[in-house]
Design a protein around this motif. Structure first.
Motif, mmCIF file in Angstrom:
data_model
loop_
_atom_site.group_PDB
_atom_site.id
_atom_site.type_symbol
_atom_site.label_atom_id
_atom_site.label_comp_id
_atom_site.label_asym_id
_atom_site.label_seq_id
_atom_site.Cartn_x
_atom_site.Cartn_y
_atom_site.Cartn_z
ATOM 1 N N LEU A 12 18.059 7.164 2.341
ATOM 2 C CA LEU A 12 18.092 6.376 1.118
ATOM 3 C C LEU A 12 16.727 6.351 0.453
ATOM 4 C CD1 LEU A 12 20.090 3.254 2.415
ATOM 5 C CD2 LEU A 12 20.982 5.456 1.609
ATOM 6 N N ASP A 13 16.730 6.083 -0.837
ATOM 7 C CA ASP A 13 15.486 5.887 -1.577
ATOM 8 C C ASP A 13 15.060 4.428 -1.580
ATOM 9 O OD1 ASP A 13 15.503 8.637 -2.338
ATOM 10 O OD2 ASP A 13 16.909 8.159 -3.955
ATOM 11 N N VAL A 14 16.029 3.538 -1.450
ATOM 12 C CA VAL A 14 15.782 2.098 -1.467
ATOM 13 C C VAL A 14 16.519 1.490 -0.273
ATOM 14 C CG1 VAL A 14 15.954 -0.030 -2.824
ATOM 15 C CG2 VAL A 14 15.679 2.173 -3.991
ATOM 16 N N PRO A 15 15.873 0.600 0.503
ATOM 17 C CA PRO A 15 16.546 0.007 1.671
ATOM 18 C C PRO A 15 17.559 -1.057 1.250
ATOM 19 C CG PRO A 15 14.338 -0.890 1.466
ATOM 20 C CD PRO A 15 14.455 0.190 0.414
ATOM 21 N N LEU A 16 18.665 -0.588 0.710
ATOM 22 C CA LEU A 16 19.632 -1.455 0.050
ATOM 23 C C LEU A 16 21.042 -0.951 0.302
ATOM 24 C CD1 LEU A 16 19.851 -3.801 -2.172
ATOM 25 C CD2 LEU A 16 20.093 -1.921 -3.800
ATOM 26 N N VAL A 17 21.928 -1.860 0.709
ATOM 27 C CA VAL A 17 23.348 -1.562 0.844
ATOM 28 C C VAL A 17 24.111 -2.388 -0.175
ATOM 29 C CG1 VAL A 17 25.375 -1.710 2.345
ATOM 30 C CG2 VAL A 17 23.169 -1.004 3.300
ATOM 31 N N GLY A 18 24.958 -1.742 -0.952
ATOM 32 C CA GLY A 18 25.841 -2.461 -1.854
ATOM 33 C C GLY A 18 27.003 -3.007 -1.055
ATOM 34 N N ALA A 19 27.057 -4.301 -0.850
ATOM 35 C CA ALA A 19 28.040 -4.914 0.040
ATOM 36 C C ALA A 19 29.466 -4.550 -0.370
ATOM 37 C CB ALA A 19 27.877 -6.431 0.021
ATOM 38 N N PRO A 20 30.365 -4.407 0.619
ATOM 39 C CA PRO A 20 31.761 -4.126 0.282
ATOM 40 C C PRO A 20 32.425 -5.345 -0.335
ATOM 41 C CG PRO A 20 31.522 -4.485 2.645
ATOM 42 C CD PRO A 20 30.140 -4.491 2.075
ATOM 43 N N MET A 21 32.882 -5.226 -1.552
ATOM 44 C CA MET A 21 33.478 -6.350 -2.281
ATOM 45 C C MET A 21 34.929 -6.006 -2.609
ATOM 46 S SD MET A 21 30.350 -7.585 -4.781
ATOM 47 C CE MET A 21 30.169 -5.995 -5.630
ATOM 48 N N ALA A 22 35.822 -6.445 -1.739
ATOM 49 C CA ALA A 22 37.243 -6.138 -1.921
ATOM 50 C C ALA A 22 37.739 -6.732 -3.229
ATOM 51 C CB ALA A 22 38.052 -6.685 -0.757
ATOM 52 N N GLY A 23 38.429 -5.920 -3.993
ATOM 53 C CA GLY A 23 38.987 -6.387 -5.261
ATOM 54 C C GLY A 23 38.171 -6.012 -6.469
ATOM 55 N N VAL A 24 36.872 -5.783 -6.297
ATOM 56 C CA VAL A 24 36.038 -5.389 -7.438
ATOM 57 C C VAL A 24 35.186 -4.163 -7.152
ATOM 58 C CG1 VAL A 24 35.909 -7.686 -8.469
ATOM 59 C CG2 VAL A 24 34.199 -7.007 -6.796
ATOM 60 N N GLY A 25 35.009 -3.816 -5.885
ATOM 61 C CA GLY A 25 34.137 -2.701 -5.534
ATOM 62 C C GLY A 25 34.905 -1.593 -4.845
ATOM 63 N N ASP A 26 35.344 -0.595 -5.615
ATOM 64 C CA ASP A 26 36.059 0.530 -5.016
ATOM 65 C C ASP A 26 35.145 1.748 -4.926
ATOM 66 O OD1 ASP A 26 35.932 1.423 -7.648
ATOM 67 O OD2 ASP A 26 38.099 1.374 -7.996
ATOM 68 N N GLY A 27 35.721 2.932 -4.874
ATOM 69 C CA GLY A 27 34.921 4.137 -4.695
ATOM 70 C C GLY A 27 33.971 4.415 -5.833
ATOM 71 N N ARG A 28 34.337 4.022 -7.039
ATOM 72 C CA ARG A 28 33.473 4.293 -8.195
ATOM 73 C C ARG A 28 32.154 3.537 -8.085
ATOM 74 N NH1 ARG A 28 33.918 1.993 -13.994
ATOM 75 N NH2 ARG A 28 32.627 3.401 -15.204
ATOM 76 N N LEU A 29 32.216 2.247 -7.742
ATOM 77 C CA LEU A 29 30.985 1.486 -7.586
ATOM 78 C C LEU A 29 30.187 2.005 -6.399
ATOM 79 C CD1 LEU A 29 29.144 -0.878 -8.379
ATOM 80 C CD2 LEU A 29 30.514 -2.333 -6.864
ATOM 81 N N ALA A 30 30.866 2.305 -5.286
ATOM 82 C CA ALA A 30 30.160 2.823 -4.117
ATOM 83 C C ALA A 30 29.410 4.105 -4.458
ATOM 84 C CB ALA A 30 31.148 3.057 -2.977
ATOM 85 N N ALA A 31 30.067 5.007 -5.168
ATOM 86 C CA ALA A 31 29.426 6.266 -5.537
ATOM 87 C C ALA A 31 28.217 6.028 -6.438
ATOM 88 C CB ALA A 31 30.432 7.178 -6.234
ATOM 89 N N ALA A 32 28.334 5.085 -7.362
ATOM 90 C CA ALA A 32 27.227 4.814 -8.282
ATOM 91 C C ALA A 32 26.009 4.262 -7.555
ATOM 92 C CB ALA A 32 27.686 3.837 -9.364
ATOM 93 N N VAL A 33 26.242 3.355 -6.592
ATOM 94 C CA VAL A 33 25.131 2.801 -5.825
ATOM 95 C C VAL A 33 24.476 3.884 -4.977
ATOM 96 C CG1 VAL A 33 24.502 1.151 -4.011
ATOM 97 C CG2 VAL A 33 26.109 0.484 -5.799
ATOM 98 N N SER A 34 25.295 4.706 -4.330
ATOM 99 C CA SER A 34 24.745 5.770 -3.489
ATOM 100 C C SER A 34 23.992 6.798 -4.324
ATOM 101 C CB SER A 34 25.871 6.453 -2.703
ATOM 102 O OG SER A 34 26.437 5.580 -1.759
ATOM 103 N N ARG A 35 24.551 7.160 -5.450
ATOM 104 C CA ARG A 35 23.901 8.148 -6.309
ATOM 105 C C ARG A 35 22.539 7.645 -6.792
ATOM 106 N NH1 ARG A 35 27.838 8.508 -9.631
ATOM 107 N NH2 ARG A 35 28.990 10.037 -8.415
ATOM 108 N N ALA A 36 22.423 6.324 -6.941
ATOM 109 C CA ALA A 36 21.172 5.736 -7.431
ATOM 110 C C ALA A 36 20.121 5.592 -6.338
ATOM 111 C CB ALA A 36 21.455 4.378 -8.060
ATOM 112 N N GLY A 37 20.483 5.838 -5.081
ATOM 113 C CA GLY A 37 19.497 5.785 -4.017
ATOM 114 C C GLY A 37 19.692 4.717 -2.983
ATOM 115 N N GLY A 38 20.718 3.858 -3.166
ATOM 116 C CA GLY A 38 21.092 2.906 -2.129
ATOM 117 C C GLY A 38 22.257 3.457 -1.328
ATOM 118 N N LEU A 39 22.938 2.585 -0.607
ATOM 119 C CA LEU A 39 24.147 2.995 0.111
ATOM 120 C C LEU A 39 25.290 2.143 -0.401
ATOM 121 C CD1 LEU A 39 24.523 3.929 3.827
ATOM 122 C CD2 LEU A 39 26.262 2.552 2.698
#
Length: 319
Positions: A12-39
């Motif tokens: 990772l570029d940043v020591p950051l995990v985007g927490a799993p948020m059922a109902g609002v956080g699907d694959g699109r948000l996960a991909a965006a966070v990972s692409r930006a350097g978090g997980l």
């Protein structure tokens, strides 16, 4: 950014995990966070079929970087397809929390998946380490969504760091670079962040729900089991939910036993969810919601967290 166990393990570029948020956080948000350097992580709703997990994992994997999936342990016995889909997808990180996670730790690790458990007390952290997890998330009561509200993030983090040997992430109330710098300075390997991403365009939240988030202040949340009881969700009773306070919550808080038998209230909440009436329907968010003031992209949020490096450098730069 400082190199930590988290950044090294997942590149990772940043020591950051985007927490799993059922109902609002699907694959699109996960991909965006990972692409930006978090997980980024996919939050799996309790009733989602295994096919949904497979689809969203593929979307998250398209970033080309590490991603994770968050599962609710209490829901897995009644929905085994979720776990089977996760094993087949083999994300870099899987969080299994809130219930009996013991049956899932071994198979995940044997598949080469890093396993995390969210702990709301020091005893829960000790138990997770004994179970063989790779990573403990010290989740304080400030956090949005479900978990314990027994201990706040900072005292919990200090205690957990003192008693476990596995890597520890901090969760709950961390929404800016200042919060990330604080937990890194305390000894955490990174931060587990959900609420900061609730204003992002990549969530599945409706515009009305997102506006509620942007309008909320720091005292605008409430914690309890009202929404779970009204929806007849089988969440273990020790794990309440933190959401934006609204008229439905205020009407039923302290009357959960009565609510459990009120079919009209159940129908009212279901109708409000369909119609986007958030005076009744719930919007889960943590106490850091007052720091979410405008709609941004996930990349903007991750980039802002990277400023923690400047804050931490104050301790190493000669004055």
């Amino acid at each position: 950014m400082p190199n930590t166990w988290l950044t090294g393990r997942f590149r990772l570029d940043v020591p950051l995990v985007g927490a799993p948020m059922a109902g609002v956080g699907d694959g699109r948000l996960a991909a965006a966070v990972s692409r930006a350097g978090g997980l980024g992580m996919v939050g799996v709703p309790p009733t989602a079929p295994g096919s949904w997990v497979t689809e969203q994992a593929a979307v998250a994997a398209a970033s080309g970087r590490a991603y994770g999936v968050g599962l609710m342990a209490w829901a897995l016995p009644g929905n085994p397809g979720q776990f089977e889909a996760v094993l087949a997808a083999r994300p870099a990180l899987v969080s299994v929390s809130f219930g009996d996670y013991l049956p899932y730790v071994g198979p995940l690790r044997e598949a080469g998946v890093t396993v995390a458990v969210q702990a709301g007390t020091t005893d829960e952290a000790r138990a997770a380490e004994r179970a063989g997890v790779d990573l403990v998330v010290a989740r304080g009561g400030e956090g949005g969504g479900h978990g314990r509200a027994d201990v706040a993030t900072l005292p919990l983090l200090q205690s957990v760091l003192d008693v476990v040997d596995v890597p520890v992430l901090a969760a709950g109330g961390i929404a800016t670079a200042r919060g990330l710098a604080a937990v890194l300075a305390a000894g955490a390997e990174g931060a587990w962040v959900g609420t900061a991403f609730l204003g992002c365009s990549e969530t599945t939240a409706s515009e009305a729900a997102r506006q509620r988030i942007l309008d909320a202040g720091e005292t605008g949340t409430a914690y309890g089991r009202v929404f779970d009881v009204a929806q007849r969700l089988a969440w273990p009773s020790e794990y309440g939910g933190r959401a934006l306070r609204n008229t439905f919550f205020d009407r039923w808080a302290g009357r959960e036993a009565e609510l459990a038998g009120d079919e009209a209230a159940q129908s009212e909440l279901a109708r409000a969810r369909r119609e986007g009436d958030f005076d009744t329907a719930c919007v889960y968010a943590g106490q850091a919601v007052g720091l979410v003031r405008r709609q941004r992209t996930a990349a903007d949020v991750v980039a802002d967290f990277a400023a923690a490096d400047t804050l931490l450098s104050r301790f190493t730069t000669p004055r």
